[in-house]
Design an enzyme around this catalytic site. Structure first.
Site: not given
Ligand code: CMP
Length: 151
Positions: A10, A50, A113, A116, A127
């Site tokens: 990301k 998403y 984070n 993905h 995807e």
């Molecule tokens: P990802 O694996 O990209 O899949 C969905 C994303 O939503 C996840 O990683 C996080 O970055 C984001 N995400 C999930 N839960 C939360 C939350 N409570 N607040 C903000 N972002 C979230």
């Protein structure tokens, strides 16, 4: 061909200079990149990616974040790659990801984070088709010992 998964570093991971170290971890494990591009995703692409999270309160922030800068979009291939890459990246929340995992080692924020990866074989298929054209994917043929480009 063997199993494939979609992985995206990301904008936070790209900005922090983590691409090389993340790619090295997946290569070290024994997986191969079959497609890679640096792309600033459109809002449409991010919303489709998403789409299952549309009703979540953080959806707008998530889309704004993922479209805020370059994403390193990749397709990785190898044995049990979908489940194994999920293990290597760790829990969604970096605060509960084990040390030794990518999120456990490099992050502290669930909304930042770093990476993905597809959560199932069916999401991987969806995807990969969303982010790449079939002709962008390359295939290693272990019998012929040569790279094959899909028509
Ligand atoms: P990802 O694996 O990209 O899949 C969905 C994303 O939503 C996840 O990683 C996080 O970055 C984001 N995400 C999930 N839960 C939360 C939350 N409570 N607040 C903000 N972002 C979230």
């Amino acid at each position: 061909c063997s199993e494939r998964t979609f992985v995206a570093i990301k904008p936070d991971g790209v900005h922090r200079g983590l691409m090389g170290r993340i790619i090295a971890r997946l290569e070290d494990k024994g997986y191969s990149i079959v497609a890679l591009k640096l792309i600033k995703p459109s809002k449409t692409l991010a919303e489709s990616h998403y789409e299952a999270l549309q009703s979540k309160p953080f959806f707008a922030d998530l889309v704004a974040f993922i479209t805020s800068g370059p994403v390193c979009a990749m397709v990785w291939e190898g044995k049990d790659v979908v489940a194994q890459v999920r293990k290597l990246i760790g829990n969604t929340d970096p605060l509960t990801s084990a040390p030794g995992t990518i999120r456990g080692d490099f992050g502290v924020d669930i909304g930042r984070n770093i990476i993905h990866a597809s959560d199932s074989i069916s999401s991987a298929k969806r995807e990969i088709e969303l982010w790449f054209h079939t002709q962008d994917l390359i295939e290693w043929n272990p019998t012929l010992h040569e790279w094959i480009y899909e028509k």
